[in-house]
Design a protein around this motif. Structure first.
Motif, PDB file in Angstrom:
ATOM      1  N   ARG A 480      -5.295   3.898  -8.125  1.00 12.54           N
ATOM      2  CA  ARG A 480      -3.882   3.766  -8.484  1.00 12.54           C
ATOM      3  C   ARG A 480      -3.348   2.377  -8.130  1.00 12.54           C
ATOM      4  O   ARG A 480      -3.627   1.852  -7.045  1.00 12.54           O
ATOM      5  CB  ARG A 480      -3.066   4.848  -7.762  1.00 12.54           C
ATOM      6  CG  ARG A 480      -3.390   6.257  -8.276  1.00 12.54           C
ATOM      7  CD  ARG A 480      -2.276   7.220  -7.944  1.00 12.54           C
ATOM      8  NE  ARG A 480      -2.225   7.574  -6.544  1.00 12.54           N
ATOM      9  CZ  ARG A 480      -2.892   8.599  -6.002  1.00 12.54           C
ATOM     10  NH1 ARG A 480      -3.691   9.353  -6.748  1.00 12.54           N
ATOM     11  NH2 ARG A 480      -2.761   8.880  -4.721  1.00 12.54           N
ATOM     12  N   PRO A 481      -2.547   1.790  -9.011  1.00 15.99           N
ATOM     13  CA  PRO A 481      -2.028   0.446  -8.729  1.00 15.99           C
ATOM     14  C   PRO A 481      -1.113   0.406  -7.517  1.00 15.99           C
ATOM     15  O   PRO A 481      -0.977  -0.638  -6.872  1.00 15.99           O
ATOM     16  CB  PRO A 481      -1.286   0.076 -10.017  1.00 15.99           C
ATOM     17  CG  PRO A 481      -1.029   1.369 -10.712  1.00 15.99           C
ATOM     18  CD  PRO A 481      -2.151   2.277 -10.346  1.00 15.99           C
ATOM     19  N   GLU A 482      -0.458   1.516  -7.181  1.00 17.94           N
ATOM     20  CA  GLU A 482       0.463   1.557  -6.037  1.00 17.94           C
ATOM     21  C   GLU A 482      -0.218   2.056  -4.778  1.00 17.94           C
ATOM     22  O   GLU A 482       0.435   2.514  -3.838  1.00 17.94           O
ATOM     23  CB  GLU A 482       1.661   2.459  -6.383  1.00 17.94           C
ATOM     24  CG  GLU A 482       1.335   3.947  -6.515  1.00 17.94           C
ATOM     25  CD  GLU A 482       0.757   4.327  -7.879  1.00 17.94           C
ATOM     26  OE1 GLU A 482       0.607   5.533  -8.133  1.00 17.94           O
ATOM     27  OE2 GLU A 482       0.461   3.409  -8.687  1.00 17.94           O
ATOM     28  N   ARG A 483      -1.552   1.937  -4.707  1.00 18.37           N
ATOM     29  CA  ARG A 483      -2.300   2.527  -3.594  1.00 18.37           C
ATOM     30  C   ARG A 483      -1.887   1.976  -2.230  1.00 18.37           C
ATOM     31  O   ARG A 483      -1.887   2.710  -1.247  1.00 18.37           O
ATOM     32  CB  ARG A 483      -3.800   2.348  -3.806  1.00 18.37           C
ATOM     33  CG  ARG A 483      -4.277   0.920  -3.965  1.00 18.37           C
ATOM     34  CD  ARG A 483      -5.771   0.887  -4.329  1.00 18.37           C
ATOM     35  NE  ARG A 483      -6.254  -0.458  -4.604  1.00 18.37           N
ATOM     36  CZ  ARG A 483      -6.211  -1.034  -5.800  1.00 18.37           C
ATOM     37  NH1 ARG A 483      -5.699  -0.369  -6.830  1.00 18.37           N
ATOM     38  NH2 ARG A 483      -6.674  -2.252  -5.991  1.00 18.37           N
ATOM     39  N   LEU A 484      -1.548   0.699  -2.162  1.00 15.94           N
ATOM     40  CA  LEU A 484      -1.177   0.142  -0.860  1.00 15.94           C
ATOM     41  C   LEU A 484       0.156   0.690  -0.385  1.00 15.94           C
ATOM     42  O   LEU A 484       0.322   1.019   0.797  1.00 15.94           O
ATOM     43  CB  LEU A 484      -1.148  -1.383  -0.936  1.00 15.94           C
ATOM     44  CG  LEU A 484      -2.499  -2.048  -1.201  1.00 15.94           C
ATOM     45  CD1 LEU A 484      -2.333  -3.550  -1.314  1.00 15.94           C
ATOM     46  CD2 LEU A 484      -3.499  -1.700  -0.104  1.00 15.94           C
ATOM     47  N   GLU A 485       1.117   0.785  -1.283  1.00 14.77           N
ATOM     48  CA  GLU A 485       2.408   1.375  -0.906  1.00 14.77           C
ATOM     49  C   GLU A 485       2.201   2.810  -0.421  1.00 14.77           C
ATOM     50  O   GLU A 485       2.784   3.224   0.592  1.00 14.77           O
ATOM     51  CB  GLU A 485       3.364   1.374  -2.104  1.00 14.77           C
ATOM     52  CG  GLU A 485       3.874  -0.017  -2.500  1.00 14.77           C
ATOM     53  CD  GLU A 485       2.939  -0.769  -3.422  1.00 14.77           C
ATOM     54  OE1 GLU A 485       3.318  -1.850  -3.904  1.00 14.77           O
ATOM     55  OE2 GLU A 485       1.792  -0.283  -3.654  1.00 14.77           O
TER      56      GLU A 485
END
Length: 641
Positions: A480-485
């Motif tokens: 997922r592109p928002e994995r760090l958040e």
């Protein structure tokens, strides 16, 4: 810095008394800076070196290093510097340049003997022609040994001929200390570009028993004590922590400080000895353990003098063999083991090897101490650095490595040789890097990252590694592109702690990318991601190593005659992993290790460039590894029931 012999150690004459701690800096606020043009909430990897010596260090100058702190900062930003041997004008004759600029650096010249070195190397000083200074300048390296032997005493003393009762060296030391501050200030980018950060720092050089108890002391900003607190004023680590706490952190003048222990692999178990001198009760021991954890949030796991992660074969360690522990070790497998009691002589690779010479086992002891005291003195994150004595921070390339110790290793024969009285040859390496995850490249952001232990170490390459722990990460997170958040929101990053489990096992999100290298020298792909676990079960500590992504490289992985890498690997590895052996009642830590495919060791590159008929014996010595697997280590995440 290593010590030459027990003969010198025993023959040292006491000619002075320990000095009182230096006074604190008068109150003032740190200098302001512009806000960074860009700040990243999910943080970016920044690479640096927090262990750097220049001509201001008593040992480095003795090896004909003339690079100054200002020169070292210029080198870190990409400028060339000149290394020994020196020409008739006193300038270096070998050019060195880093492959890529660093993001942050602290020059950490030895706090001890700053004044003495000023006297001995400044012709206008009234002490310049003393017998001590003439002797120091006569023979390369010998002056370093003569001074350093004093630092192996339990109550070290200054050189009376130079310092009298100490005051004659104080003004000279202040001049050098101010020059170190000025160099850091001049190189620090206070503009909105936020391109380069410096820290004022120094090395505390406690070598009691010829064992390494050294620490690098790093200040948060430009508000610092009038003089470094050194081994002369603080003859024990506890003295150092208390004086820095009271004279800096407690001064209410903006001063803040952290202490970074290093080279436990040379300490005979003394650097992380789990005892608390003066603590007569559990409460007093716990208070000292808490102070240690507060002052020493990270430890150096890798540098020029080898790896301090782990070692196979300890009789008092419950563990399976970990083949990747056999990486840049200084001491041979047949070394005498210390057992429970620390030894001595480790600075010269003498005496016994202790399990607490290696950080994995210190972390495990920290779990036991947390059970006993209610506080963990060894809850530290991990960093690397170089310990260069050439003023060349971050100069870690395996190709064209010029050495780190002036005239001691300025030629292939010396770098590949057996070493000298003070430094070792082919068993050394180019060193590692300190790395942090920070919102921006400023003192405030990097210092905060170190304090919260959101740090990682590398053995030289720039391998960014992420490590998060929680109780709810799902297997699709990596995609997922928002994995760090999500990772920050649902768990803790490296350096953090997980509270008691409600019954489910913790899950860990780990991601690493290969070092991209440079246009002229591409990086190596990644082979594997691993998670190392230490845990307490029924009063004993154990460990396990899990392969969580990637696979071991097929043989042959390297053509050592040309250093062509034959193994296949990955540009990126990412996984969400759940501990299959989790017990919610067991205290534990976890850290991640990202491993490159095998490549040639620096010594192999060097040997391949020499005429075989004239090559040093190390080039044909089967005990000298031909290859290495460079790596990155995350800081741990702790679980406590």
């Amino acid at each position: 810095m290593r010590i030459v012999s027990f003969v010198l150690f025993s023959a040292l004459l006491v000619d002075g008394c320990a000095e009182a701690p230096p006074p604190a800096t008068p109150p003032r606020a740190p200098r302001p800076r512009e806000a960074c043009a860009e700040s990243v909430p999910t943080k970016v990897p920044l690479y640096g070196d927090l262990h750097v010596h220049t001509a201001f260090s008593f040992d480095a100058r003795s090896y004909d290093t003339v690079v100054t702190p200002a020169d070292a900062y210029r080198f870190a930003r990409g400028e060339a510097t000149l290394l020994p041997p020196l020409d008739a004008a006193g300038k270096g004759t070998r050019e060195a340049r880093i492959d890529r600029p660093l993001d942050f650096v602290a020059v950490t010249d030895h706090g001890e003997f700053l004044g003495e070195m000023y006297h001995c190397m400044t012709p206008s000083s009234p002490k310049y022609d003393t017998f001590t200074c003439q002797t120091y300048r006569e023979e390369v390296g010998q002056g370093a040994s003569t001074f350093a032997v004093r630092l192996s005493q339990p109550n070290p003393t200054r050189v009376a001929e130079l310092c009298g009762e100490g005051k004659d060296c104080e003004a000279a030391a202040k001049e050098r200390w101010q020059a170190m501050q000025d160099a850091a200030e001049a190189a620090y980018d206070r503009s909105a570009a936020c391109s380069f950060t410096t820290f004022v720092g120094y090395e505390y050089t406690n070598t009691f028993g010829i064992s390494n108890l050294h620490r690098n002391v790093i200040f948060a900003n430009d508000v610092v004590p009038e003089l470094p607190v050194t081994y002369f004023e603080a003859p024990t680590p506890l003295d150092l922590w208390e004086q820095l706490r009271d004279g800096c952190k407690g001064a209410e003048n903006g001063c803040d400080v952290l202490v970074l222990p290093h080279n436990s692999n040379l300490s005979n178990g003394r650097l992380f000895d789990p005892t608390y001198p003066g603590g007569a009760t559990i409460e007093e021991e716990a208070a000292r353990a808490s102070l240690r954890a507060e002052m020493e949030p990270v430890a150096e796991i890798f540098q020029h003098k080898g790896s301090s992660e782990c070692r196979n074969g300890f009789l008092d360690v419950e563990a399976d063999v970990d083949p990747l522990c056999e990486f840049e070790e200084l001491r041979p497998p047949e070394d005498l083991q210390c057992g429970d009691k620390p030894g001595s002589g480790g600075m010269r690779l003498w005496g016994c090897t202790h399990r607490h010479d290696f950080l994995r086992y210190v972390l495990k002891t920290g779990l036991l101490e947390a059970e006993r005291l209610g506080t963990n003195p060894f809850r530290f994150g991990l960093i690397g650095s170089t310990d260069t004595h050439n003023g060349t921070p971050g100069n870690t390339s395996s190709v064209g490595f010029p050495g780190h110790v002036g005239l001691v290793d300025d030629t292939p024969d010396k770098r590949l040789g057996a070493g000298t009285e003070t430094h070792d040859g082919v068993i050394n390496n180019p060193g590692g890097l300190a790395a942090v995850w920070a919102e921006e490249n400023t003192r405030e952001a990097i210092f905060a990252a170190i304090r919260r232990r959101e740090t990682f170490a590398t053995s030289g390459p720039r391998i960014p590694i992420r490590f998060f722990g929680g109780f709810g990460y799902d297997a699709g997170l990596c995609g997922r592109p928002e994995r760090l958040e999500e990772a920050y929101a649902a768990g803790v990053p490296m350096g953090g702690a997980l509270g008691a489990s409600s019954g489910s096992e913790p899950t860990f999100f780990v991601q690493a990318s290969a070092d991209p290298g440079t246009a002229s020298w591409p990086g190596r792909p990644l082979e594997r991601l691993q998670i190392i676990k230490g845990y307490v079960r029924e009063g004993k500590v154990y460990e396990k190593v899990y392969d969580v992504a990637g696979t071991p490289a097929a043989e042959p992985a390297v053509d050592t005659s040309t250093c062509a890498v034959l193994a296949q690997g990955a540009d990126e590895l990412c996984v969400v992993w759940a501990d299959p052996d989790f017990d919610p009642k067991e205290r534990a830590f976890y850290y991640a290790r990202a491993v490159e495919v095998p490549s040639c060791r620096y010594s192999t590159y060097e040997c391949n460039g020499l005429d075989p008929a004239a090559a040093p014996p190390a080039c044909a010595d089967p005990s000298v590894p031909k290859t290495v697997q460079h790596r990155a280590w995350s800081s741990p995440i702790w679980y406590g029931p």
